[in-house]
Design an enzyme around this catalytic site. Structure first.
Site, PDB file in Angstrom:
ATOM      1  N   HIS A 102      22.780  69.485 -61.061  1.00  0.00           N
ATOM      2  CA  HIS A 102      24.194  69.129 -61.288  1.00  0.00           C
ATOM      3  C   HIS A 102      25.088  70.353 -61.420  1.00  0.00           C
ATOM      4  CE1 HIS A 102      22.698  65.090 -63.186  1.00  0.00           C
ATOM      5  NE2 HIS A 102      22.313  65.274 -61.935  1.00  0.00           N
ATOM      6  N   ARG A 117      30.040  63.487 -63.955  1.00  0.00           N
ATOM      7  CA  ARG A 117      28.603  63.765 -63.975  1.00  0.00           C
ATOM      8  C   ARG A 117      28.229  64.865 -62.976  1.00  0.00           C
ATOM      9  NH1 ARG A 117      23.830  62.069 -61.533  1.00  0.00           N
ATOM     10  NH2 ARG A 117      22.044  61.964 -62.959  1.00  0.00           N
ATOM     11  N   GLY A 134      26.226  59.224 -59.270  1.00  0.00           N
ATOM     12  CA  GLY A 134      25.869  58.470 -60.455  1.00  0.00           C
ATOM     13  C   GLY A 134      24.442  58.763 -60.895  1.00  0.00           C
ATOM     14  N   GLU A 153      30.284  56.990 -57.247  1.00  0.00           N
ATOM     15  CA  GLU A 153      31.685  56.644 -57.445  1.00  0.00           C
ATOM     16  C   GLU A 153      32.624  57.375 -56.492  1.00  0.00           C
ATOM     17  OE1 GLU A 153      31.293  55.995 -62.319  1.00  0.00           O
ATOM     18  OE2 GLU A 153      32.594  57.583 -61.516  1.00  0.00           O
ATOM     19  N   TYR A 187      36.857  60.292 -67.179  1.00  0.00           N
ATOM     20  CA  TYR A 187      36.158  59.460 -66.201  1.00  0.00           C
ATOM     21  C   TYR A 187      34.823  58.919 -66.712  1.00  0.00           C
ATOM     22  CZ  TYR A 187      40.058  60.112 -63.301  1.00  0.00           C
ATOM     23  OH  TYR A 187      41.352  60.043 -62.841  1.00  0.00           O
TER      24      TYR A 187
END
Length: 374
Positions: A168, A230, A249, A255, A265
């Site tokens: 991430h 995320r 997600g 999304e 968010y």
């Protein structure tokens, strides 16, 4: 604007996505090992050409995990995760070295990611880049680069020590219609970063081109433009200034969000079609049973076009009609898209260790929007 959940598109799409983690890519070690095994098994297909759709043109091939598409006049510049820039001028492909102050990390999903040319690139020969490095820990930084004799040199660090965990990293860079630099950052595998307004992780950042903090940002003395993200990997604006972002997600619940200044968010409190006071829900979500792993996005005539990694295609989101469709499905994992007039360019990411590379992957393709919309 009405929120839409897409739970099913076609049997083939569901079968390709079901059971996969849309985190670009899994955080589960067992699934990662399985993906690596599947990648090894796919090597027997390396010498086979993909059966490309009529009307979709191969612009360049032999690319090494390209991540971002940038363009100046008729010349394209592609960033590659291992740390190079590829210049494509007509039929000529030139490999340009990138001289960075820190060594590019080879961690999963990491590397030389976002890349965007300065608004005055023709005169300044400058660009902005987002890359991952390791130095008593793993971090991301945003830097200014200058092009000299086919070598990009790191000239200035704009933001340093952006969180970077096992996964991430975010990484998308775009120049907004306000001539500010925008950057997406991931939660760095620590979901609490996303709600922490003092952390640069799990955010969309807004930056002056000299690296300073815009005085009209929603949080005082901060780069943070929106939070509760995320792993956002795509940014785009409509001609009237409406801003959208794509986001991975957890397991599913990918999304497409309309981004509003200072808004939350939701991650990790809510995701997908869940709701909570003072938190935004997406205008499109894959729902809890499906996954796209959306990355770079582009906009034209009311439609958001999104690269899809797990979805292995290009997603079309009609904002006004609340409709979605997947196209260009024969090219494997797609990382970024870029629109020029009435044509869409996109790059595959089959050599990233999670795809099934065909002969001469990865590639850059070109297709007319009229063909995609037919």
């Amino acid at each position: 604007m009405k929120r839409l959940m897409i739970s099913a598109i076609s049997a083939s799409f569901i079968l390709s996505a079901c059971g996969n983690d849309s985190r670009d890519e899994t955080e589960d070690k067992d699934k990662q090992t399985q993906n690596e095994m599947e990648h090894e098994q796919s090597q027997s297909d390396d010498n086979q050409e993909r059966k490309e759709t009529k009307g979709i043109e191969t612009v360049a091939q032999g690319l090494d995990t390209p991540w971002s598409i940038a363009k100046s006049y008729d010349v394209f510049y592609l960033s590659e995760r291992p740390g190079k820039i590829i210049k494509i001028d007509g039929n000529k492909k030139t490999e340009q070295q990138v001289d960075l102050d820190k060594e590019v990390s080879t961690a999963a999903e990491a590397g030389l990611l976002g890349f965007v040319l300065a608004p005055d690139f023709k005169d300044s020969q400058e660009a902005y880049a987002y890359y991952t490095y390791e130095d008593n820990g793993q971090f991301n930084r945003i830097v200014k680069l200058k092009l000299e004799n086919d070598t990009w040199k790191e000239e200035e660090v704009l933001i340093d020590k952006i969180p970077s965990g096992q996964y991430h990293h975010g990484g998308r860079l775009k120049i907004g219609p306000d001539d500010k630099l925008y950057a997406t950052t991931g939660d760095a595998s620590d979901e609490q970063n996303a709600q922490d307004k003092d952390s640069l992780g799990g955010k969309i950042l807004r930056i002056n081109l000299d690296g300073s903090k815009p005085k009209d940002n929603p949080m005082s003395n901060s780069y943070v433009y929106s939070y509760g993200h995320r792993n956002p990997q795509g940014l785009v604006w409509t001609p009237d200034g409406q801003m959208f972002a794509s986001e991975h997600g957890n397991q599913a619940n990918d999304e497409i969000n309309e981004i509003k200044k200072g808004h939350n968010y939701g991650w990790p409190v809510i995701e997908g079609n869940e709701e909570n006071n003072n938190m935004e829900t997406p205008i499109f979500t894959s729902g809890s049973d499906d996954t796209w792993a959306p990355s770079g996005i582009a906009f034209k005539d009311g439609i958001i076009y999104s690269a899809a990694l797990r979805g292995e295609g290009i997603m079309k989101f009609d904002v006004e009609k609340d409709e979605m469709k997947k196209v260009a499905t024969k090219y494997g994992r797609i990382r970024d898209v870029y629109i020029v007039n009435n044509d869409l360019y996109f790059v595959s990411n089959n050599t990233d260790g999670r795809g099934n590379p065909s002969k001469n992957d990865d590639k850059m393709y070109k297709v007319s929007l009229s063909q995609l919309n037919s």
